[in-house]
Design a protein around this motif. Structure first.
Motif, PDB file in Angstrom:
ATOM      1  N   ASP A   1     -14.419 -47.069  44.074  1.00 47.62           N
ATOM      2  CA  ASP A   1     -13.837 -45.795  43.649  1.00 47.62           C
ATOM      3  C   ASP A   1     -12.926 -45.937  42.433  1.00 47.62           C
ATOM      4  O   ASP A   1     -12.354 -46.993  42.196  1.00 47.62           O
TER       5      ASP A   1
ATOM      6  N   GLN B   1      -7.660 -46.544  45.190  1.00 44.63           N
ATOM      7  CA  GLN B   1      -7.388 -46.742  46.618  1.00 44.63           C
ATOM      8  C   GLN B   1      -7.977 -48.042  47.136  1.00 44.63           C
ATOM      9  O   GLN B   1      -7.497 -48.606  48.112  1.00 44.63           O
TER      10      GLN B   1
ATOM     11  N   ASP C   1     -10.219 -44.097  41.992  1.00 43.90           N
ATOM     12  CA  ASP C   1      -8.866 -43.587  42.226  1.00 43.90           C
ATOM     13  C   ASP C   1      -7.832 -44.641  42.612  1.00 43.90           C
ATOM     14  O   ASP C   1      -6.697 -44.305  42.932  1.00 43.90           O
TER      15      ASP C   1
HETATM   16 MG    MG Z   1     -10.274 -41.503  47.370  1.00 43.82          MG
END
Ligand code: MG
Ligand code: GTP
Lengths: 115, 224
Positions: B85, B89, B87
């Motif tokens: 991902d 995370q 983002d």
């Molecule tokens: Mg996420």
């Protein structure tokens, strides 16, 4: 009364349109007959709404008008389903097009990087 | 063995540099799929050293993953593809243990799990949605798994060729599980650390999006 009257006018209009299309050889004879039958049926129903009751009783519905509404709902839902399928297919085609473009462009960018 | 990370990204100009570089430390090549972002996600990813694929129209996370995976297999000759991902995370440091079972030829696909050991600071509402998803998946796909909707995956070339994502939006995670079962792919789960911060929660998925996933998935079962 007004409703029945306008329905008949509309049906006659539709028949004339279809006949013109037929004369111009834009639609086939079988198309013309099926449309003609459909609109004649509409006129019949408009003149004598009770006539549909016979058919309604036959399939097990009280009134002809109810049968008409039931069938309309079913047909509309079927149309909706068909549209959903078509729309889904369009979405998928759009995605593969966007994908192809993205990969093509990336190849170009990478070729430039190497030089 | 060529390892390629595929990162779908939508409006991630603030976070894509870190995540692309983080993944880059553990793979050979990073591919970022910029899904028609309204910000500078693509440009930032390029300067972070990634290959950037741009969708001219937003097609969703599932579509972006498929685009990146196609490119990795066809154009980069990847042997292993890692879904990661943008983002921030996920932890790049988890990649080595995600790909290990494939390197050892034990399985075709490795799925990250938030519920095997590694405690994450996941909020309760998210835990609840995921638990419902788990139940649903067990009933419908008949696959036993601890975390159904984790975007962290490692695919062998073989499974990448067998898994073609057709659900463009978020329901692709359920679709992948279906395909694993259908194509008889060998899979294993590995614990991964997914960090939740105020920032990722604000931009991430809402409780409602769980219903959208469900709707998309069910719809797909009725349309061809
Ligand atoms: Mg996420
Ligand atoms: N290509 C693409 N990627 C997207 C889209 N929406 C989100 N993403 C990316 O998908 C990844 C995960 O998105 P999130 O919204 O955090 O979803 P999530 O991680 O499943 O959910 P959270 O648990 O809330 O974080 C990020 O890398 C996003 O940039 C989209 O429309 N298109």
């Amino acid at each position: 009364m007004i409703f029945q009257f306008s329905l008949i006018i509309f049906a006659i209009f539709a028949i004339i349109r279809t006949y013109k299309q037929y004369r111009l050889q834009r639609v086939s004879a079988s198309w013309l007959t099926s449309w003609l039958l459909l609109w004649l049926a509409v006129i019949l129903v408009a003149i004598s709404p009770q006539s549909t009751d016979i058919l309604a009783k036959y399939v097990g519905v009280e009134r002809g008008a109810d049968l008409l509404v039931y069938s309309a709902v079913v047909i509309l839902y079927y149309g909706l389903y068909r549209m959903m399928v078509k729309q889904e297919k369009l979405q998928q085609e759009l995605t593969s097009l966007v994908r192809k473009l993205a990969i093509m462009e990336a190849k170009k960018i990478e070729a430039k990087k190497d030089r | 063995m060529k390892i390629v990370a595929v990162i779908p990204a939508y409006n991630e100009e603030q976070r894509i540099r870190n995540s692309a570089e983080d993944a880059g430390r553990f793979v050979d090549t990073v591919v970022v799929v910029d899904d028609c972002s309204k910000d500078k996600t693509g440009e930032v990813a390029l300067t972070a050293g990634a290959h950037v694929l741009r969708h001219e129209i937003n097609r969703g996370q599932g579509a972006a993953l498929q685009t990146g995976t196609d490119y990795a297999v066809q154009n980069l000759e990847a042997d292993i593809i890692v879904h990661f991902d943008a983002d921030g995370q996920m932890q790049g440091a988890d990649i080595p243990k995600m790909i290990e079972p494939i390197l050892n030829s034990e399985v075709d696909i490795v799925l990250g799990s938030r519920f095997l050991g590694a405690e994450s600071n996941m909020p309760l509402s998210r835990r609840l949605t995921l638990w419902l998803a788990l139940l649903f998946t067990r009933l419908v796909s008949g696959i036993k798994i601890s975390d159904t909707h984790n975007g962290f995956r490692a695919l062998s070339k073989y499974s990448a060729q067998n898994i073609k994502i057709s659900l463009d939006r978020m329901a692709h995670a359920s679709e992948i599980l279906d395909l694993i079962k259908l194509k008889n792919l060998k899979f294993v789960e590995r614990p991964v650390m997914i960090k939740y911060t105020a920032d990722t929660l604000a931009k991430g998925q809402s409780f409602m999006s769980g219903f959208i996933v469900l709707k998309d998935f069910i719809k797909s079962k009725f349309i061809d």
